[in-house]
Design a protein around this motif. Structure first.
Motif, PDB file in Angstrom:
ATOM      1  N   ARG A   7      35.060 118.762  43.715  1.00 31.82           N
ATOM      2  CA  ARG A   7      34.553 119.313  45.207  1.00 31.82           C
ATOM      3  C   ARG A   7      33.061 119.358  45.077  1.00 31.82           C
ATOM      4  N   ALA A  91      35.325 114.657  52.622  1.00 35.45           N
ATOM      5  CA  ALA A  91      36.109 114.796  51.193  1.00 35.45           C
ATOM      6  C   ALA A  91      37.409 115.770  51.748  1.00 35.45           C
ATOM      7  N   TRP A  93      38.769 117.480  48.967  1.00 39.37           N
ATOM      8  CA  TRP A  93      38.726 117.477  47.450  1.00 39.37           C
ATOM      9  C   TRP A  93      39.924 118.268  46.858  1.00 39.37           C
ATOM     10  N   ARG A  96      41.716 115.228  45.614  1.00 42.09           N
ATOM     11  CA  ARG A  96      40.647 114.570  45.015  1.00 42.09           C
ATOM     12  C   ARG A  96      40.567 113.080  45.659  1.00 42.09           C
ATOM     13  N   LEU A  98      38.132 110.932  48.665  1.00 42.84           N
ATOM     14  CA  LEU A  98      36.802 110.882  49.416  1.00 42.84           C
ATOM     15  C   LEU A  98      36.976 109.832  50.215  1.00 42.84           C
ATOM     16  N   HIS A 181      44.364 122.210  44.052  1.00 45.95           N
ATOM     17  CA  HIS A 181      43.382 122.716  43.492  1.00 45.95           C
ATOM     18  C   HIS A 181      43.138 123.467  42.750  1.00 45.95           C
TER      19      HIS A 181
END
Length: 529
Positions: A7, A91, A93, A96, A98, A181
């Motif tokens: 992130r 993103a 995030w 994970r 992008l 996350h």
């Protein structure tokens, strides 16, 4: 790479990469890709190490070595990524991922970096979760639902994830399945802390970290200090610096090791090939010495010719040497005694010319073997000179594809020669201009040769034509002859025979039949690198 660190990293990347031109794409190792970026003349690299175990993304000022042979995936990515600009970064995030928009136009498409599943292209991000497959007729990939994702769940590009209460995080061991996350390293750290300490740390992680980044010996970069891990951590002020250091330790040595193994394997294969070449060369030297020894028999026949009928055809003949000792010589009964004598003189002369060339070739092979033994890597191919011969390199007139030998005549004309039947076919059908000269050994099999001309009115010196004729003869049934006959025609008058094997042609009109003396060392003199 832990999700909370990812992130912070993707939040810093636009300042480093936005507006940069993707100058090069290559893959130095399996599941590792390098995007070489050019931003205002300052080049840097974005390195991706993908997969389910220890994936990472990091900027690097040190570019990993570029392998000589790109994979099919790299070639496809080059087609769609090179010379495109990184204009916008979005993103997801927690997962994970992008996305980088590849140009200022909203419809320019996106490059999606998914650390778990790979590097993909998409036309639009407003689709369900998906992997991407190559379509039959599209420049970009089309969506296909991933088997391990819910096709109805919306993508979270740019969205903030839901953070469950700390109690749920501590209680549920596999909470990362529903909240990616909440990574296992984060949960492990929170479990090791007293709850009154864990709560503010958890809140700090939700807010994006404390502004410092930590690397321990046993983990990748983190946004928190973890008291459960051994040793003092390295501390960095930016996520990009921490990612670069982690990549330098984790990815770059593995890439170098892969490259080293590839070079070592290539050197081992080359060493074996050189050993085979040396063994074949020893056999050739033995054959040439046998031919050279026939000169003594020819001299005996010559000295006794007055005693014999030179036109007789016999299997054997008795002759006397200078000391009066009788010798019985085996002859070819299909030839006369005089023809047998002339043939032995001719073969001895060929051996006399060939032995110095074989000796130079042996020296070249032994020098390369010694270099490989000393360094463990392939040596650089030496330039061609009178004392350091080399075989012709494989290259075509259009960029070095295998199948052709390239020579440069003494007058500067480019000469191409096919290495096999398919190359001969391509030489006539693809490489030849109508005004080029075509040559082939007369009355038997051999390779095709082209003398390249710039235009139909360009004169070709006689020396170049004779050199090309010798090159054609050296790779033909005439290779052991002293004088050769070679057909010369314009390429426009040479046509493949429909239905015949590759390399067979019909010649509508000959310019001439070239007759010249054989020169076995000519290939080495005219080879071009």
């Amino acid at each position: 790479m832990e999700a909370s660190f990812f992130r912070c990293l993707v939040a810093e990347l636009p300042a480093l990469c936005q507006g940069a031109l993707i100058r090069k794409v290559y893959g130095p190792a399996a599941e590792v890709f390098v995007l070489v970026l050019d931003r205002g003349g300052l080049a840097s690299s974005l390195v991706l190490s993908l997969g389910r175990r220890n994936p990472c993304l990091f900027p690097s000022s040190v570019t990993p070595p570029n392998p000589p042979s790109p994979s099919a995936t790299v070639m496809w990515l080059r087609r769609h990524l090179q010379a495109r600009r990184c204009m916008e970064f979005v993103a997801d995030w927690p997962n994970r991922r992008l996305a980088i928009r590849l140009g200022p136009d909203p419809g320019a498409g996106w490059c999606i970096i998914d650390l778990r599943h790979g590097l993909f292209l998409a036309l639009d991000l407003d689709d369900p979760p998906q992997r991407w497959i190559i379509p039959p007729q599209s420049g970009f990939l089309q969506p296909s639902p991933a088997p391990d994702q819910d096709p109805q769940a919306p993508l979270a590009w740019g969205a903030s994830p839901d953070w469950p209460p700390l109690e749920a995080v501590l209680r549920q061991e596999d909470i990362w399945r529903t909240h990616p996350h909440i990574s296992p390293p984060l949960r492990r750290m929170l479990l090791a802390l007293p709850q009154d300490v864990a709560q503010p740390v958890y809140a700090t992680v939700q807010a994006g970290g404390c502004g410092a980044f930590y690397i321990y010996e046993t983990t990748g970069p983190l946004v928190w200090a973890d008291p459960t891990l051994p040793g003092p951590p390295q501390v960095f002020a930016s996520a990009a610096e921490a990612a670069a250091e982690a990549g330098r330790v984790q990815v770059l040595p593995a890439v170098v090791a892969v490259q080293h193994k590839s070079e070592t394997d290539a050197a081992s294969a080359r060493r074996k090939r050189l050993s085979r070449n040396l063994k074949a060369l020893e056999q050739e030297e033995s054959r040439l010495l046998g031919l050279l020894a026939q000169r003594d028999d020819a001299l005996l026949l010559q000295a006794n010719l007055f005693r014999l009928n030179s036109q007789d055809k016999v299997k054997r003949v008795k002759v006397l040497d200078a000391h009066g000792v009788e010798h019985l010589l085996e002859l070819d009964p299909r030839l006369t005694i005089a023809e047998n004598m002339a043939r032995r003189f001719r073969q001895a002369a060929k051996a006399e010319r060939g032995l110095p060339i074989a000796k130079m070739r042996r020296e070249t092979i032994e020098a390369e073997r010694a270099s490989i033994a000393e360094t463990g890597h392939l040596s650089v191919t030496p330039s061609v000179s009178a004392g350091n011969p080399s075989r012709p390199q494989c290259a075509s007139a259009r960029g070095g594809a295998e199948g052709f030998r390239i020579f440069r005549s003494s007058d500067g004309f480019r000469i191409l020669q096919g290495k096999n039947s398919m190359a001969n076919h391509k030489l006539v059908t693809r490489e030849a201009n109508p005004f080029d000269y075509w040559l082939h050994a007369a009355d038997g099999p051999g390779s095709h040769v082209l003398i390249k001309r710039d235009h139909a009115g360009q004169d070709v010196p006689r020396r170049t034509i004779e050199e090309a004729a010798v090159l054609a003869a050296l790779r033909s049934w005439q290779a052991q002859e002293g004088k050769v006959r070679v057909l010369l025609a314009l390429a426009k008058d040479v046509h493949p025979i429909k239905g015949a094997p590759p390399g067979q042609v019909r010649v509508e009109k000959l310019v001439e039949t070239v007759q010249t003396l054989m020169r076995p060392d000519l290939e080495m003199q005219l080879t071009t690198s």
